[in-house]
Structure formats: C-alpha cells, structure tokens
Scaffold this motif. Structure first.
Motif, mmCIF file in Angstrom:
data_model
loop_
_atom_site.group_PDB
_atom_site.id
_atom_site.type_symbol
_atom_site.label_atom_id
_atom_site.label_comp_id
_atom_site.label_asym_id
_atom_site.label_seq_id
_atom_site.Cartn_x
_atom_site.Cartn_y
_atom_site.Cartn_z
ATOM 1 N N ILE A 168 -1.383 4.275 14.951
ATOM 2 C CA ILE A 168 -0.733 5.586 14.865
ATOM 3 C C ILE A 168 0.756 5.454 15.160
ATOM 4 O O ILE A 168 1.596 6.024 14.457
ATOM 5 N N ALA A 169 1.103 4.683 16.191
ATOM 6 C CA ALA A 169 2.522 4.470 16.516
ATOM 7 C C ALA A 169 3.234 3.737 15.379
ATOM 8 O O ALA A 169 4.361 4.090 15.010
ATOM 9 N N THR A 211 -1.635 6.961 5.013
ATOM 10 C CA THR A 211 -1.920 8.254 5.636
ATOM 11 C C THR A 211 -3.418 8.439 5.833
ATOM 12 O O THR A 211 -3.853 8.963 6.863
ATOM 13 N N PHE A 212 -4.217 7.987 4.881
ATOM 14 C CA PHE A 212 -5.671 8.066 5.009
ATOM 15 C C PHE A 212 -6.153 7.250 6.217
ATOM 16 O O PHE A 212 -6.954 7.733 7.023
ATOM 17 N N LEU A 214 -8.736 10.424 14.144
ATOM 18 C CA LEU A 214 -10.072 10.967 14.414
ATOM 19 C C LEU A 214 -10.855 10.091 15.389
ATOM 20 O O LEU A 214 -11.540 10.611 16.286
ATOM 21 N N ILE A 215 -10.748 8.782 15.248
ATOM 22 C CA ILE A 215 -11.433 7.872 16.180
ATOM 23 C C ILE A 215 -10.871 8.028 17.583
ATOM 24 O O ILE A 215 -11.619 8.066 18.569
ATOM 25 N N THR A 216 -9.561 8.143 17.704
ATOM 26 C CA THR A 216 -8.933 8.334 19.017
ATOM 27 C C THR A 216 -9.385 9.649 19.654
ATOM 28 O O THR A 216 -9.686 9.689 20.858
ATOM 29 N N MET A 224 0.853 -1.179 0.000
ATOM 30 C CA MET A 224 0.000 0.000 0.000
ATOM 31 C C MET A 224 0.892 1.234 0.000
ATOM 32 O O MET A 224 1.886 1.300 0.697
ATOM 33 N N LYS A 225 0.560 2.179 -0.784
ATOM 34 C CA LYS A 225 1.335 3.411 -0.890
ATOM 35 C C LYS A 225 1.127 4.275 0.350
ATOM 36 O O LYS A 225 0.224 4.061 1.150
ATOM 37 N N ILE A 226 1.954 5.283 0.478
ATOM 38 C CA ILE A 226 1.918 6.160 1.645
ATOM 39 C C ILE A 226 0.603 6.926 1.735
ATOM 40 O O ILE A 226 0.125 7.217 2.830
#
Length: 170
Positions: free
Chosen positions: A52-53, A7-8, A15-17, A1-3
């Motif tokens: 995210i990490a 990123t999406f 946003l969920i966090t 998968m591309k960056i």
C-alpha cells in the motif's frame, strides 16, 4: 503493469489489511495455521502495508508526473508530425507541378519507388543527372528540416509510440 492492475492489487491488499486488523474471523479457523496465526497475520499484514505504501509512492511520484508530462508533450509531438506530413506533401506537389520534372516521363510507380529509396544519394543523383538543380536543392533543404523534426520527436523518449518509431526508422 498498467495502473489499473496495480490499483486492483492495491484494493486486495487494503481489504486483507482491514480483514486482519478489524474482523474477528482469523486464520486460526484454518487447520494449517493453527499454532502460528499471529505470525501469519503479522507477516501478511506487513506485506500488504508495504505494498500500500509503495502504491501511494508510485501513484504520486510516477503516475501523476507522467500523466502531466504527457499532457504537454503529446501536442508537441503531434504538431511536429503534422509539419513532417505537410513538408513532404509540399515536395510531392512541387514535383508534380514542376515542368522539368514532368519531362522525365516518370511513371507513378517509378515516382513512388524514388520516394521510398533509403539512399538519398540515389535520389539526388537521379535528379542531378536529369538537370533539375533547383528541385535538388529544394529537396535537400526539406530533407534537413524533416530529419530535424524526426530527431526532435524521438528525443521526447517514452511518449513516442512504437508504430511512429517504426515509421521513422523506414
């Protein structure tokens, strides 16, 4: 998968966090999660935080390093490809200007077929049979140089695109 795709997903996880930790509208509104809202929120929050990490780790340790490597390696690849084209263009010029070669009365189609031969020995035997030893030696030397340049390009690994690999494998 591309960056861009990663990123999406990163933005959605962020946003969920934020939603779980800072907004009052929680999962208790949904009937399905009525008694287990804390467990669902905790599970989803931990999953998003781990993504995210992981995204930060990938971005810093993989993406930025590859981008920096590409800046240095792609000009070297293009220079070597340019030299391959220049070397082979020189061979064709020499063959067209060589008077002995012109005595063979080769048609343009035969000349193209001769250049496409996979077996260098067939080309070599053609030139030797027709008495052109200097051209034979010249082509052998240029072939060594071309093969060395191709090997150097293929050693760069993942930065060589598939189309260039297919051209070299012909």
């Amino acid at each position: 998968m591309k960056i861009k795709g990663l990123t999406f997903i990163f933005v959605i996880a962020l946003l969920i966090t934020i939603w779980i930790n800072f907004i009052d509208y929680k999962f208790s509104v949904f009937v399905l999660f009525a008694n287990k809202t804390k467990n669902v929120e905790s599970l989803l929050d931990n999953f998003c935080l781990s993504y995210i990490a992981g995204y930060f780790f990938y971005f810093i340790n993989v993406y930025l390093l590859e981008r920096e490597d590409k800046k240095h390696i792609l000009p070297l690849i293009s220079e070597k490809v340019y030299h391959i084209i220049l070397v082979n263009k020189t061979i064709i010029k020499v063959m067209k200007q060589d008077n002995d070669f012109n005595k063979f009365n080769i048609t343009l189609e035969e000349f193209r077929l001769l250049l496409k031969k996979d077996n260098f020995e067939a080309t070599n035997s053609f030139l030797t049979a027709n008495g052109n030893k200097v051209l034979d030696k010249f082509i052998k030397e240029r072939r060594k140089g071309t093969l060395q340049l191709i090997n150097d390009i293929l050693k760069t690994g993942k930065f060589v695109d598939d189309e260039l690999k297919s051209i070299f494998s012909v």
